[in-house]
Design an enzyme around this catalytic site. Structure first.
Site, PDB file in Angstrom:
ATOM      1  N   GLY A  39       0.850  -1.186   0.000  1.00  0.00           N
ATOM      2  CA  GLY A  39       0.000   0.000   0.000  1.00  0.00           C
ATOM      3  C   GLY A  39       0.882   1.231   0.000  1.00  0.00           C
ATOM      4  N   ASP A  95     -12.003   8.486  -5.462  1.00  0.00           N
ATOM      5  CA  ASP A  95     -11.038   7.587  -6.119  1.00  0.00           C
ATOM      6  C   ASP A  95     -11.712   6.247  -6.396  1.00  0.00           C
ATOM      7  OD1 ASP A  95      -8.702   6.690  -7.200  1.00  0.00           O
ATOM      8  OD2 ASP A  95      -7.701   6.318  -5.297  1.00  0.00           O
TER       9      ASP A  95
HETATM   10  P1  AMP Z   1      -4.255  -0.505  -0.452  1.00  0.00           P
HETATM   11  O1  AMP Z   1      -3.199   0.123   0.389  1.00  0.00           O
HETATM   12  O2  AMP Z   1      -5.598  -0.465   0.173  1.00  0.00           O
HETATM   13  O3  AMP Z   1      -4.265   0.008  -1.858  1.00  0.00           O
HETATM   14  O4  AMP Z   1      -3.880  -2.066  -0.520  1.00  0.00           O
HETATM   15  C1  AMP Z   1      -2.839  -2.564  -1.322  1.00  0.00           C
HETATM   16  C2  AMP Z   1      -3.197  -3.935  -1.835  1.00  0.00           C
HETATM   17  O5  AMP Z   1      -3.351  -4.841  -0.745  1.00  0.00           O
HETATM   18  C3  AMP Z   1      -4.535  -3.978  -2.577  1.00  0.00           C
HETATM   19  O6  AMP Z   1      -4.389  -3.672  -3.925  1.00  0.00           O
HETATM   20  C4  AMP Z   1      -4.980  -5.416  -2.356  1.00  0.00           C
HETATM   21  O7  AMP Z   1      -4.372  -6.257  -3.305  1.00  0.00           O
HETATM   22  C5  AMP Z   1      -4.413  -5.735  -0.990  1.00  0.00           C
HETATM   23  N1  AMP Z   1      -5.455  -5.569   0.046  1.00  0.00           N
HETATM   24  C6  AMP Z   1      -5.738  -4.446   0.743  1.00  0.00           C
HETATM   25  N2  AMP Z   1      -6.748  -4.656   1.614  1.00  0.00           N
HETATM   26  C7  AMP Z   1      -7.115  -5.943   1.468  1.00  0.00           C
HETATM   27  C8  AMP Z   1      -8.128  -6.772   2.076  1.00  0.00           C
HETATM   28  N3  AMP Z   1      -8.953  -6.288   3.003  1.00  0.00           N
HETATM   29  N4  AMP Z   1      -8.219  -8.050   1.690  1.00  0.00           N
HETATM   30  C9  AMP Z   1      -7.395  -8.542   0.732  1.00  0.00           C
HETATM   31  N5  AMP Z   1      -6.445  -7.813   0.108  1.00  0.00           N
HETATM   32  C10 AMP Z   1      -6.300  -6.532   0.467  1.00  0.00           C
END
Ligand code: AMP
Length: 976
Positions: free
Chosen positions: A618, A734
């Protein structure tokens, strides 16, 4: 031939080098094949005139080159994944005059795991390919003229777990390359101390997402508080410290170690963080003292904490006076001059001629008296008595020097009489009467001001008041006490939104009176301000009126999101529970970010979280999956976002703001927040786990595998989540398929609540690179007008992404070209197999005039209608038009494509004609509907009964299949 710009050799602390050609003395003498005319070892000087060894090859004019170069055997030293950093230069084929098509601009990297270094020749078949390596920047003639060359640095990694070591090989296929240096290394999490536990230097795991669990050992002079554990991540960083150690008594934590307390200091209880100075009248003579000994003449009672000063027995009571009434006497005295530094003074009465306690009555009692007064009755008439009052405290016992100091009086009784007996009886109740009138003043989230009147019958001078308070739910099992000499108290440290009971009692020399009846009061839910406003309101109106009043304000000013709005909103929540009151509160209106996050998110103890693997990256750090077990609840799978180790205050605040936002939502199509970890590091956000990850990647992985109904079901879920957000007055900003997560039931949930903040912070920069141009409405791009209607625009783009299985909107057009095309009225065409009505809905979402776009309520209704009548509404367009055509499409009606032709043929028992029909172009179930007897005969299906079967059954099977899909749809896909 080559000049090289080299950097000083400084390796990062978490990399262990296995080979670095720059540090090898003398020639490398690697094996080459062919031995002549292929790779050649050339020594050159780097820019500091230090000789380095390179390998070069440049057979660009000859076809079919395969020149191999192999390193010596490299022992892997326990590494499970190795990294190969190659610095090289590569000639651009165009820059070489007269070269033909034989010139290449890549080379191949291979490895071969082996237990020994006995390989003299290169056995090419043993080697496995790691990758083809190309240059990022090939150098040009101009660069050579300047004698400056661009050095390419490429790093590749590979798992090596099966043998003791390995060889690497470089295969040239006709390029002009110089390998300037090769460094082979592996990553380790370096030795570290966290929470007083030492974690050894640990090799990272074999896979790029491995987390190696490591148990720490307590540093010297410390012991385990909870098993210390950490995870060594694949990039050589330590993650998620759990548990830890505490310094032994007599030691304190300093710079990650336990240091002995200095002379004159001690650490007696483990809850004390650091050594503390010996309390008054005590000392320690050696380092590492767990307790300070009392100075001579000073003592500690058994129950005295070690942090308390050493004390002395009291001096004698003073000024004993007596008042004899017939056969009773009231004795009164003053407290001793010296209390010895303690407050637990008590008195006892010695009576020299009382002939045993059974003969006389001491009221309230003979010993353990807290008040300085006693009544002795049932004495014999006309008898001479000597009474002695002894003062004692907690350290009188056994310390003869201070054994109860005394004062005596000798007196003679008169005649017996009832009146004096009554006098004594009333003396036993001479404590003050209860306090009756308590009032609450200012109420805040964490406190309340109380005031009260003096008791009706104080029965003496009131020395102090005691306020007792406790949470109503906990009854008196746990209460707190506050003492005050005045008739008011400011109680602080209360939990917000909690009902408390308060009681007050008074104390005179005769002791405590009884407690008042309890006053019940609830702490506030809003933020700590506007108390006067609140009190006045509260005085004038009932709680319901106030809730209503605040509700009106919050509705009217919901966009302003001022202090007042957040206060009112929270207050409204306290008193009523109707859904429509939910309005999103911007966490950035809170001065203290921790207050915001704890308002909306539950703090979770890190020990309840078990991290399993890294699943994504992230903006603020890694995202892992794992399990969460909360007391009294079953274990659940969760996603764990952690804030990277070195973070600024702003990053922490931005990171946690997502949790503060998410925590306000409760909807099946919005990602659910489980809680946060803020009180230890790393700071984490815990959410429900979505097994299929983000929607865009998921769809790309399953290209063409879903029915239209399933895709529409996903869109319905997203629309339902967005309707909820817009009802809450939250604008997402977004919305894109990458920010939708999918669980194992294909339920889609809106996530990623971080961007709104970033945009707000930068009001001047409308073209900030953070704006996702392809998903953003023209007015939001042009003048930052973000509204539910701009979210609708983005939703249209998400529809397009879903129907095209994760295709990039506007393909490889530049952002500027996208803005221009939209401005000129062009819109994305229907994706392949996309029903007309869905594309029409997208076009509605992309209306230039934002007020003409549908609301999420309208979108949801529309999708529900489609799902209810799929066969008549979900018709396919000719969406396989050329990619460059951005004009709105003209669609011809065709039947829905919901299932594969193969499935359909199997279902009617005609699977044997699959290949025949596919070859003839009948690939989708709806195409089967167009078949005639003649068509079938012409492609070789000649059995009349089979032809009849196909014609009769295909349509029936398709319709019943649609019916089934509708019945089996998961909850979030079922129309409401
Ligand atoms: P984010 O920081 O929310 O963009 O998260 C980065 C990546 O982590 C996302 O693109 C997903 O692939 C994975 N991810 C984030 N939250 C979840 C979740 N609750 N369950 C499964 N994968 C997640």
């Amino acid at each position: 031939m080559f000049t090289v710009i080299s950097a000083a050799r400084v390796y990062p602390p978490n990399e262990e080098t296995l080979l670095d050609t720059r540090t090898v003395p003398g020639e490398l003498k690697w094996a080459a094949s062919p031995t002549e005319g292929g790779w050649e070892e050339v020594s050159i000087m780097d820019e500091k005139n230090v000789p380095i060894r390179t390998y070069q090859v440049c057979n660009v004019m000859e076809p079919s080159q395969s020149n191999w170069l192999r390193t010596d055997w490299i022992p892997r030293s326990g590494a499970q994944r190795i990294y190969v950093e190659i610095k090289f230069t590569l000639r651009d084929c165009n820059s070489l005059p007269g070269v033909t098509g034989t010139c290449k601009e890549t080379f191949n990297l291979y490895y071969y795991e082996s237990n020994n270094d006995r390989e003299h020749y290169i056995r090419e078949s043993n080697f496995l390919k790691i990758d083809t390596v190309a240059a990022d920047e090939s150098f040009t003639q101009v660069d050579i003229g300047d004698r400056i060359m661009k050095l390419n640095t490429e790093v590749r990694d590979v798992k090596v777990t099966t043998r003791k070591g390995f060889y690497l090989a470089f295969q040239d296929v006709g390029a002009c390359i110089a390998l300037v240096s090769v460094r082979v290394f592996y990553k380790t999490c370096p030795l570290t101390v966290r929470n007083l536990a030492t974690f050894p230097d640990t090799n990272t795991g074999a896979d790029t997402s491995s987390l190696v669990e490591v148990r720490g050992s307590c540093v010297n002079q410390s012991e385990e508080r909870e098993e210390p554990k950490m995870y060594c991540g694949a990039d050589g960083e330590w993650l998620v410290p759990i548990g830890g150690c505490v310094c032994n008594l007599g030691y304190e934590e300093k710079s990650g170690a336990c240091q002995a307390c200095k002379v004159g200091f001690n650490r007696a209880v483990s809850t004390d963080g650091a050594c503390s100075k010996c309390p008054p009248h005590s000392h320690s003579e050696k380092e590492g003292a767990t307790v300070c000994d009392c100075n001579q003449g000073y003592y500690r009672s058994e129950s005295d904490p070690a942090s308390m000063p050493c004390t002395q027995p009291p001096s004698a009571p003073q000024q004993l006076i007596s008042e004899v009434n017939e056969t009773s006497v009231v004795l009164e005295w003053s407290a001793p001059l010296k209390l010895g530094g303690r407050s637990d003074i008590s008195y006892s009465v010695d009576c020299l001629l009382c002939h045993g306690p059974e003969n006389v009555l001491f009221s309230p009692q003979q010993s353990g008296l807290r008040a300085t007064r006693v009544c002795v009755s049932e004495l014999q008439a006309h008898t001479r008595y000597t009474f002695t009052i002894l003062a004692r405290n907690g350290v009188s016992q056994g310390h003869s020097a201070g054994a109860g100091q005394s004062v005596s009086v000798t007196l003679t009784t008169n005649q017996a009489g009832e009146f004096f007996f009554n006098l004594c009886t009333s003396l036993t109740h001479s404590a003050p009467s209860p306090v009756t009138s308590i009032q609450a003043g200012d109420v805040t989230r964490h406190g309340v001001s109380l005031a009260w009147q003096q008791p009706d019958r104080p029965n003496g001078v009131i020395l102090e008041y005691e306020v007792k308070y406790y949470e109503k739910d906990q009854k008196e099992s746990s209460y707190r006490i506050m003492k005050t000499a005045s008739r008011s108290a400011d109680i602080t440290g209360l939990s917000p939104l909690t009902v408390y009971l308060f009681q007050v009692r008074a104390r005179t020399a005769a002791g405590y009176g009884e407690f008042s009846g309890p006053l019940e009061f609830s702490t506030n839910s809003g933020r700590t301000h506007s108390n006067v406003f609140y009190s006045i309101l509260f005085g004038c109106f009932g709680a319901r009126d106030i809730a209503f009043f605040f509700f009106i304000i919050s509705r009217r000013y919901k966009h302003a999101q001022t202090h007042m709005a957040s206060e009112t909103q929270a207050t409204a929540k306290t008193h009523t529970h109707t859904d429509h009151l939910g309005i999103y509160v911007d966490p950035f209106t809170y001065e203290d970010p921790d207050q915001a996050v704890h308002e909306f998110a539950k703090e979770i103890d890190a020990s309840n979280i078990h991290i399993e693997k890294v699943i994504g990256i992230g903006e603020f750090g890694e995202v892992c999956s794992g399990r969460l077990r909360l007391q009294g609840k079953r274990e659940i799978y969760v996603a764990i976002k952690s804030l990277k180790a070195a973070y600024s205050d702003k990053q922490r605040r931005d990171f946690l703001s997502e949790a503060s936002i998410m925590g306000q939502f409760d909807h099946p199509n919005i990602i659910r927040l489980e809680g946060v970890v803020t009180r230890c590091k790393p700071v984490m956000i815990i959410t429900e786990y979505m097994e299929n990850g983000s929607l865009d990647t998921f769809l790309r992985k399953h290209d063409g595998q879903f029915t239209v109904i399933q895709l529409v079901g996903m869109l319905r879920g997203i629309a339902s989540g967005m309707k909820y957000l817009s009802d809450m007055s939250y604008v997402h900003r977004d919305l894109a398929a990458r920010n939708i997560l999918v669980n194992s039931n294909l339920v889609c949930k809106v996530s990623d609540f971080g961007l709104s903040r970033v945009l707000q912070e930068d009001p001047e920069n409308a073209y900030t690179t953070r704006i996702p141009i392809r998903w953003t409405s023209p007015e939001a791009i042009a003048y930052r007008k973000f509204t539910p209607s701009s979210d609708t625009w983005s939703y249209g783009v998400v529809m397009w992404e879903v129907m095209s299985y994760g295709e990039r909107p506007y393909w490889d057009m530049s952002n500027q070209d996208v803005i221009k095309a939209i401005d000129e009225g062009y819109r994305l065409p229907p994706p392949m197999d996309c029903p007309v009505c869905l594309h029409q809905l997208m076009l509605d979402c992309w209306q230039t005039e934002r007020t003409h776009r549908p609301s999420f309520t309208q979108i949801l209704n529309m999708l529900d209608k489609l799902i209810r009548n799929p066969t008549t509404t979900l018709r396919r367009t000719g969406g396989d038009r050329p990619v460059s055509s951005l004009l709105e499409p003209v669609a011809g009606p065709e039947f829905v494509s919901v299932w594969s032709a193969e499935d359909c043929l199997q279902a009617i028992g005609m699977g044997m004609y699959r290949d025949t029909l596919t070859t003839a172009g009948y690939t989708s179930p709806d195409s089967l509907l167009t078949l005639t007897h003649q068509d079938m005969t012409s492609i070789g299906i000649i059995t009349p009964s089979h032809q009849d079967q196909i014609l009769a059954s295909v349509q029936q099977v398709l319709l019943s299949h649609m019916q089934q899909i509708q019945e089996q749809m998961p909850d979030s896909m079922v129309p409401v």
